[in-house]
Design an enzyme around this catalytic site. Structure first.
Site, PDB file in Angstrom:
ATOM      1  CB  CYS A  92      -0.926  -0.054   1.214  1.00 40.19           C
ATOM      2  SG  CYS A  92      -1.768   1.484   1.562  1.00 40.19           S
TER       3      CYS A  92
ATOM      4  CB  CYS B  66       0.039   2.326   4.036  1.00 36.75           C
ATOM      5  SG  CYS B  66      -1.526   1.519   3.695  1.00 36.75           S
TER       6      CYS B  66
END
Lengths: 176, 136
Positions: free
Chosen positions: B52, B55
């Protein structure tokens, strides 16, 4: 009289065989034109914030039914992307296409023809945007036909600049 | 001796300057729930995955900000959990984490007080944190 060395004869025979194979496996030009035209008739569901990647696919046969193409259309919601290629040690997940075709049914005439990619960062390039196509051509083996469950899958992991969804696979049945 | 004291003070100043931002503990959620109950604190969880990119951006650009760190370190026990490893798998299922990053603020009973995710900046972090404290 001078005799031709044995290995020269063998090389000549091999060359002839390969040439025949190359001719036999050349993609039918009319099929290519059909694909260029018919790919625009493929419709996908509308992508949404909850499902930003929409796909559909179609089989297109040549007039003599000896060759066919699998055409997959992908429609990605604006600002979202999927990864086309990632570097060796990157945790990012590259998109994969998997066609479910029995190996004795058809021979692929080359690799997948993929759409243009966009650089993402030093680890990856991406596919993004509306309506792009993956195309692969095949030669049907003599006397064979495609089984009913012939399908194609797209494995991908989608992100926008703020969030990502887990990797998932979407499958399209090609013979309906 | 004087030189050593000056050196120590310099190093301390540098280290406190670097260590701004949210400090995450390595405890399990179960142990953290117990500690939260003892300390009368809430729990902040960064639910992330290794693939991700947003993230990573959030961790690098928002969690590291001094005002965010000061607020979260004072009021919460902070956990950072990979949702595809160990207890993360169970946590993702239990809290229905379907996209990443997902940020959760729990009470010591494990109940979700706030849930937010993509597009979070420092202001949103502080606002959501305060809202959770108000619900406590």
């Amino acid at each position: 009289m001078r005799t031709i060395p044995k290995h020269t004869t063998r090389l000549f025979v091999l060359f002839i065989c390969l040439s025949f194979k190359l001719v036999a496996q050349k993609v039918n030009e009319t099929l290519k034109l059909q694909v260029m035209d018919e790919k625009f008739s493929i419709t996908t569901p509308v992508p949404s914030e909850l499902d930003p990647v929409a796909i559909n696919a179609k089989l297109i046969f040549s007039e003599d039914q000896k060759q066919f193409a699998i055409v997959m259309k992908v429609n990605i919601l604006s600002s979202w992307h999927i990864y086309s290629s990632v570097t060796k040690n990157s945790p990012l997940i590259a998109t994969k296409i998997n066609e479910n075709l029995p190996p004795d049914t058809a021979i692929a005439l080359g690799d997948w023809i993929k759409p243009a990619t966009t650089p993402f960062n030093e680890e990856a390039t991406i596919f993004d945007g509306e309506d792009f196509y993956f195309i692969r051509y095949y030669q049907l083996n003599n006397g064979k036909s495609l089984p009913k469950d012939t399908n194609i899958s797209l494995y991908y992991q989608a992100c926008d600049p703020y969030q990502c969804f887990p990797p998932q696979t979407k499958t399209i049945q090609l013979l309906k | 001796m004087k030189k050593h004291i000056v050196l120590c003070l310099t190093l301390f100043t540098i280290s406190t300057g670097i260590a701004q931002g949210i400090t995450f503990t390595n405890s399990s959620l179960e142990a953290t729930l117990t500690k939260a109950s003892e300390d009368n604190k809430l729990i902040f969880i960064d639910c992330y995955t290794v693939w991700c990119s947003p993230c990573k951006k959030l961790a690098a650009e928002v969690f590291t900000q001094k005002n965010v760190g000061d607020f979260y370190n004072k009021n919460f026990i902070n956990l950072k959990i990979d949702m595809e490893k160990g207890e993360g798998l169970e946590i993702a299922q239990y809290y229905k984490v379907n996209s990443y990053p997902t940020l959760l603020i729990l009470n010591s009973e494990g109940e979700v007080l706030e849930r937010f995710g993509g597009g979070t900046d420092a202001d949103k972090m502080l606002k959501k944190g305060q809202q959770a404290l108000d619900k406590q």
